[in-house]
Design a protein around this motif. Sequence first.
Motif: not given
Length: 82
Positions: A33-45
């Motif tokens: 879940q942490y890895v998924k959150m990092v990927i999603v946040v960076n993609y949105r950014r």
Amino acid sequence: MLTILLKTSIEIALALLLIYGFIHEKEVIKFEQYVKMVIVVNYRRYKNKKRLETARQHRQFKLINGRKVKAVNSFANGFDVA
């Protein structure tokens, strides 16, 4: 001989990782879940940065009489139109 040894060691490592995953399932889920959150946040950014960059590029400015005037507003003033 070396390829067999390498292949066997990779298979043993994968088996150990599977066993570790079954034993510490909650920790693995939290990590996923942490890895998924990092990927999603960076993609949105990245998408937001790209959107702002394209918006900045689409702003058209013309130099008229040494001044920077927006192309859209230049039609409002008859004096600034080139």
